[in-house]
Design an enzyme around this catalytic site. Sequence first.
Site, PDB file in Angstrom:
ATOM      1  N   GLU A   1      12.141  -7.120  -8.345  1.00 23.91           N
ATOM      2  CA  GLU A   1      11.575  -5.829  -8.733  1.00 23.91           C
ATOM      3  C   GLU A   1      12.666  -4.976  -9.372  1.00 23.91           C
ATOM      4  O   GLU A   1      13.423  -4.294  -8.649  1.00 23.91           O
ATOM      5  CB  GLU A   1      11.038  -5.089  -7.509  1.00 23.91           C
ATOM      6  CG  GLU A   1       9.835  -5.730  -6.863  1.00 23.91           C
ATOM      7  CD  GLU A   1       8.944  -4.690  -6.186  1.00 23.91           C
ATOM      8  OE1 GLU A   1       7.749  -4.695  -6.455  1.00 23.91           O
ATOM      9  OE2 GLU A   1       9.453  -3.877  -5.396  1.00 23.91           O
TER      10      GLU A   1
ATOM     11  N   TRP B   1       0.827  -1.217   0.000  1.00 21.99           N
ATOM     12  CA  TRP B   1       0.000   0.000   0.000  1.00 21.99           C
ATOM     13  C   TRP B   1       0.860   1.264   0.000  1.00 21.99           C
ATOM     14  O   TRP B   1       0.350   2.356  -0.165  1.00 21.99           O
ATOM     15  CB  TRP B   1      -0.880   0.034   1.242  1.00 21.99           C
ATOM     16  CG  TRP B   1      -1.909  -1.045   1.398  1.00 21.99           C
ATOM     17  CD1 TRP B   1      -1.895  -2.305   0.864  1.00 21.99           C
ATOM     18  CD2 TRP B   1      -3.112  -0.970   2.170  1.00 21.99           C
ATOM     19  NE1 TRP B   1      -3.003  -2.999   1.263  1.00 21.99           N
ATOM     20  CE2 TRP B   1      -3.772  -2.209   2.065  1.00 21.99           C
ATOM     21  CE3 TRP B   1      -3.686   0.039   2.944  1.00 21.99           C
ATOM     22  CZ2 TRP B   1      -4.983  -2.462   2.709  1.00 21.99           C
ATOM     23  CZ3 TRP B   1      -4.894  -0.221   3.594  1.00 21.99           C
ATOM     24  CH2 TRP B   1      -5.536  -1.455   3.463  1.00 21.99           C
TER      25      TRP B   1
ATOM     26  N   HIS C   1      12.904  -3.129   0.033  1.00 20.08           N
ATOM     27  CA  HIS C   1      12.216  -2.436  -1.065  1.00 20.08           C
ATOM     28  C   HIS C   1      13.139  -1.345  -1.625  1.00 20.08           C
ATOM     29  O   HIS C   1      13.851  -0.680  -0.875  1.00 20.08           O
ATOM     30  CB  HIS C   1      10.903  -1.826  -0.572  1.00 20.08           C
ATOM     31  CG  HIS C   1      10.054  -1.352  -1.713  1.00 20.08           C
ATOM     32  ND1 HIS C   1      10.248  -0.135  -2.314  1.00 20.08           N
ATOM     33  CD2 HIS C   1       9.051  -1.959  -2.386  1.00 20.08           C
ATOM     34  CE1 HIS C   1       9.387  -0.010  -3.315  1.00 20.08           C
ATOM     35  NE2 HIS C   1       8.641  -1.105  -3.377  1.00 20.08           N
TER      36      HIS C   1
HETATM   37  P1  PGA Z   1       4.330  -0.512  -8.618  1.00 22.40           P
HETATM   38  O1  PGA Z   1       5.134  -0.740  -7.265  1.00 22.40           O
HETATM   39  O2  PGA Z   1       3.406  -1.688  -8.805  1.00 22.40           O
HETATM   40  O3  PGA Z   1       3.582   0.771  -8.371  1.00 22.40           O
HETATM   41  O4  PGA Z   1       5.320  -0.406  -9.707  1.00 22.40           O
HETATM   42  C1  PGA Z   1       5.668  -1.968  -6.902  1.00 22.40           C
HETATM   43  C2  PGA Z   1       6.407  -1.788  -5.612  1.00 22.40           C
HETATM   44  O5  PGA Z   1       6.844  -0.681  -5.317  1.00 22.40           O
HETATM   45  O6  PGA Z   1       6.581  -2.745  -4.860  1.00 22.40           O
END
Ligand code: PGA
Length: 275
Positions: free
Chosen positions: A188, A9, A111
């Site tokens: 990511e 979130w 993250h």
């Molecule tokens: P996003 O973010 O889906 O808005 O690219 C993913 C995240 O930050 O974990």
Amino acid sequence: MKKLIVANWKMNPATLAEAQDIVAKIDEHVRGLGAGAQNLDVVFCPPFVFLEDVATMLGEGMLADVARLGAQDIAALDDSAQTGSTSLTTSGEVSGPQLAKLVVRYVIVGHSDRRYKLGESDEIVNAKLQAALRNGLVPIVCVGERTRSTGSGQACEGQWQDALKAQVVATLHGLTPGQVSQCIIAYEPVWAISTNPDAKPDTPSSAVESIVLIQQTLSSKLKAQSSKFLYGGSVTPANADDFLQRPEISGELVGGAYVRAEDFCAILSVATRHE
Ligand code: PGA
């Protein structure tokens, strides 16, 4: 294996009433999925201030069967008396024991917002990962390269893969194979995350190549394996299925699309089509 959809979130929404509204809409949607909801695992990672209320909401509706609670961060130290490296702090942090008492089961660590915008080093991420494991929480460990090009914009063969491998090793340093197997790894690529300028999603085949590289790194450098890999970075209802179709991808870490409940519901519907 059921697909796992994690909702990060971030700092949304502004009020508890809005948080309740979003969860209620998702609950209603999951009710409508009927038996399909059994193909789904969902983790909600709200801001700390909403954890307790979201826990209550998750315990009451249809989501009780499919959704679990996650935190977006964890203190590296368990309490003020615990000493660690000088880069670890307890001020303003929320500890593993505090999270565990709130029935939090998962926690995001590493993250890219925290790594690159707040300067969290691999050492700090590793300490947070150890704190999660120490407190019985399942870590969702984010890794991903910042860029695939050099300053001149030229593709830079080998360099980003080396950076990714080094990050994986440093982040998971010191974990036993058993501990690594408890981690969910979220690939990511930072350039794909929607809040970054010019963000665009990775392609499923390229994401799978990176996940295979991470798997090989775990196995060759740490003699360990993880069975759950998520993809994250500009996931939307339009592309969610392309990633989920790949057997190497166990689920998705969704940021921006979570804020619009209808988009998140659409992603959940897509996920129910996979087993
Ligand atoms: P996003 O973010 O889906 O808005 O690219 C993913 C995240 O930050 O974990």
